[in-house]
Enzyme design. Structure first.
Site, PDB file in Angstrom:
ATOM      1  N   ASN A   1      31.078  33.438  33.321  1.00 32.83           N
ATOM      2  CA  ASN A   1      31.018  34.899  33.452  1.00 32.83           C
ATOM      3  C   ASN A   1      29.779  35.428  32.733  1.00 32.83           C
ATOM      4  O   ASN A   1      29.334  34.842  31.748  1.00 32.83           O
ATOM      5  CB  ASN A   1      32.280  35.542  32.862  1.00 32.83           C
ATOM      6  CG  ASN A   1      32.478  36.961  33.348  1.00 32.83           C
ATOM      7  OD1 ASN A   1      32.425  37.230  34.548  1.00 32.83           O
ATOM      8  ND2 ASN A   1      32.686  37.897  32.437  1.00 32.83           N
TER       9      ASN A   1
ATOM     10  N   HIS B   1      45.968  40.731  44.314  1.00 33.15           N
ATOM     11  CA  HIS B   1      45.901  42.168  44.605  1.00 33.15           C
ATOM     12  C   HIS B   1      45.891  42.465  46.092  1.00 33.15           C
ATOM     13  O   HIS B   1      45.509  43.553  46.508  1.00 33.15           O
ATOM     14  CB  HIS B   1      44.666  42.776  43.911  1.00 33.15           C
ATOM     15  CG  HIS B   1      44.710  42.668  42.409  1.00 33.15           C
ATOM     16  ND1 HIS B   1      43.604  42.418  41.637  1.00 33.15           N
ATOM     17  CD2 HIS B   1      45.757  42.737  41.547  1.00 33.15           C
ATOM     18  CE1 HIS B   1      43.966  42.359  40.351  1.00 33.15           C
ATOM     19  NE2 HIS B   1      45.261  42.550  40.281  1.00 33.15           N
TER      20      HIS B   1
ATOM     21  N   CYS C   1      49.984  54.973  62.256  1.00 29.33           N
ATOM     22  CA  CYS C   1      50.794  53.960  62.933  1.00 29.33           C
ATOM     23  C   CYS C   1      50.958  54.348  64.400  1.00 29.33           C
ATOM     24  O   CYS C   1      51.342  55.487  64.710  1.00 29.33           O
ATOM     25  CB  CYS C   1      52.160  53.866  62.253  1.00 29.33           C
ATOM     26  SG  CYS C   1      53.308  52.780  63.098  1.00 29.33           S
TER      27      CYS C   1
ATOM     28  N   GLN D   1      41.567  37.725  42.206  1.00 33.23           N
ATOM     29  CA  GLN D   1      41.867  39.152  42.011  1.00 33.23           C
ATOM     30  C   GLN D   1      41.198  39.961  43.122  1.00 33.23           C
ATOM     31  O   GLN D   1      41.380  41.169  43.196  1.00 33.23           O
ATOM     32  CB  GLN D   1      41.304  39.625  40.661  1.00 33.23           C
ATOM     33  CG  GLN D   1      41.929  38.949  39.460  1.00 33.23           C
ATOM     34  CD  GLN D   1      41.212  39.340  38.174  1.00 33.23           C
ATOM     35  OE1 GLN D   1      40.169  38.812  37.817  1.00 33.23           O
ATOM     36  NE2 GLN D   1      41.769  40.302  37.477  1.00 33.23           N
ATOM     37  N   ASN D   2      40.396  39.302  43.940  1.00 37.49           N
ATOM     38  CA  ASN D   2      39.617  40.013  44.954  1.00 37.49           C
ATOM     39  C   ASN D   2      40.424  40.259  46.221  1.00 37.49           C
ATOM     40  O   ASN D   2      41.339  39.510  46.540  1.00 37.49           O
ATOM     41  CB  ASN D   2      38.351  39.220  45.286  1.00 37.49           C
ATOM     42  CG  ASN D   2      37.498  39.017  44.049  1.00 37.49           C
ATOM     43  OD1 ASN D   2      37.593  39.797  43.102  1.00 37.49           O
ATOM     44  ND2 ASN D   2      36.697  37.973  44.042  1.00 37.49           N
ATOM     45  N   ILE D   3      40.019  41.294  46.946  1.00 39.08           N
ATOM     46  CA  ILE D   3      40.764  41.704  48.138  1.00 39.08           C
ATOM     47  C   ILE D   3      39.924  41.521  49.398  1.00 39.08           C
ATOM     48  O   ILE D   3      40.219  42.081  50.447  1.00 39.08           O
ATOM     49  CB  ILE D   3      41.228  43.179  48.009  1.00 39.08           C
ATOM     50  CG1 ILE D   3      40.029  44.112  47.760  1.00 39.08           C
ATOM     51  CG2 ILE D   3      42.253  43.322  46.888  1.00 39.08           C
ATOM     52  CD1 ILE D   3      40.393  45.596  47.773  1.00 39.08           C
TER      53      ILE D   3
ATOM     54  N   GLY E   1      33.808  34.712  37.160  1.00 36.14           N
ATOM     55  CA  GLY E   1      33.493  36.083  37.570  1.00 36.14           C
ATOM     56  C   GLY E   1      34.566  37.102  37.276  1.00 36.14           C
ATOM     57  O   GLY E   1      34.702  38.085  37.990  1.00 36.14           O
ATOM     58  N   SER E   2      35.307  36.863  36.210  1.00 35.24           N
ATOM     59  CA  SER E   2      36.320  37.854  35.827  1.00 35.24           C
ATOM     60  C   SER E   2      36.140  38.202  34.361  1.00 35.24           C
ATOM     61  O   SER E   2      36.020  37.314  33.514  1.00 35.24           O
ATOM     62  CB  SER E   2      37.739  37.320  36.049  1.00 35.24           C
ATOM     63  OG  SER E   2      38.676  38.273  35.577  1.00 35.24           O
ATOM     64  N   SER E   3      36.119  39.493  34.081  1.00 36.95           N
ATOM     65  CA  SER E   3      35.993  39.907  32.688  1.00 36.95           C
ATOM     66  C   SER E   3      37.370  39.979  32.019  1.00 36.95           C
ATOM     67  O   SER E   3      37.480  40.328  30.852  1.00 36.95           O
ATOM     68  CB  SER E   3      35.277  41.253  32.609  1.00 36.95           C
ATOM     69  OG  SER E   3      35.860  42.139  33.533  1.00 36.95           O
TER      70      SER E   3
HETATM   71 ZN   LIG Z   1      55.173  53.059  61.733  1.00 34.94          ZN
END
Ligand SMILES: [Zn+2]
Length: 257
Positions: free
Chosen positions: A223, A124, A157, A106-108, A197-199
């Site tokens: 957890n 995610h 951009c 779930q981490n980014i 590590g996820s609730s």
């Molecule tokens: Zn663009």
């Protein structure tokens, strides 16, 4: 922090050793030992000033990119310089040894990839990728984007001037369909799932371990706090992931010689 009990580690190793298709499902708790606070937890560090539901929603991004980037900046700063911790590294080692088939996260923060994991499903997205919402084909120089955000600017951009956005799922948005399908596929194959590590409070991601359960997949849960899947798990460990997962892997390696 609680150190995992010896009998729990032995049970986890038994389960891993007898599994045919082992998958890990990770949440914010695996990255907090790397210094990345869980921005969804109330009152934690950098984000307590703003409600992420308000500043990190798709509407907020369109209406006030400045507020959005003010929210994103500290997260990007810590994530950019963070290092994988022993839990990420242990999972990467397991994958290399052929004992772990996939990590669904779930981490980014891309810390699993930094640790060396290859089959990673990012439910995610990633804060380490940006794109032009007007045209995804427009090239984006990530290093330049980071420099501009960290110096307080809103990244635009280079081709058309549209405000760039991180490749993460914002509030109000659906998860990316291809990542979701990949995750569902791994869950369908799994006969053992490590939830670390996820609730399990963020849906639809949190539904995946339940889908696994329904398929007859066994669950090992690590957890700090109780989760809604605890009653269905084969093994629940209330331990620190950065201690527990490496200890588990070390014991497994010992047993396998
Ligand atoms: Zn663009």
């Amino acid at each position: 922090m609680t150190t995992p009990a010896e009998h729990e580690l032995r049970r986890a190793v038994d389960l891993i050793a007898s599994s045919k298709y082992f998958v890990a499902f990770t949440g914010a708790g695996i990255s907090t030992p790397s210094g990345i606070p869980d921005f969804r937890s109330a009152g934690t560090g950098l984000w307590q000033r703003d409600d992420p539901m308000k500043v990190a929603s798709a509407t907020a991004f369109r209406q006030s990119p400045r507020n959005f980037y003010n929210w994103l900046r500290p997260l990007l700063r810590v994530s950019y310089s963070a290092h994988a911790n022993d839990a990420h590294l242990a999972l990467a080692t397991l994958e290399k040894a052929g004992k772990l088939q996939a990590v669904i996260t779930q981490n980014i923060d891309e810390l699993h990839q930094k640790a060396g994991s290859v089959n990673v499903v990012e439910l995610h997205g990633s804060i380490h990728r940006f794109y032009c919402p007007a045209n995804k084909e427009h090239g984006v120089d990530f290093a330049a984007v980071v420099t501009s955000i960290l110096s307080g600017e809103i990244p635009l951009c280079a081709t058309c001037g549209t405000v760039l956005r991180p490749d993460i799922t914002l509030y109000e948005e659906e998860l990316a369909a291809d990542d979701w399908l990949k995750a569902e596929n791994e869950i369908a194959l799994a006969d053992l799932l490590l939830v670390a590590g996820s609730s399990l409070e963020v849906t639809p991601a949190a539904l995946l371990p339940f889908k696994a359960c329904r398929n007859g997949c066994k669950i090992i849960l690590v957890n700090h706090s109780a989760t809604s899947i605890d009653p269905y798990a084969e093994l629940v460990m209330r331990s620190d992931v950065a201690e527990c997962i490496p200890a588990m892997v070390a014991l497994l390696n010992q047993r396998c010689g």
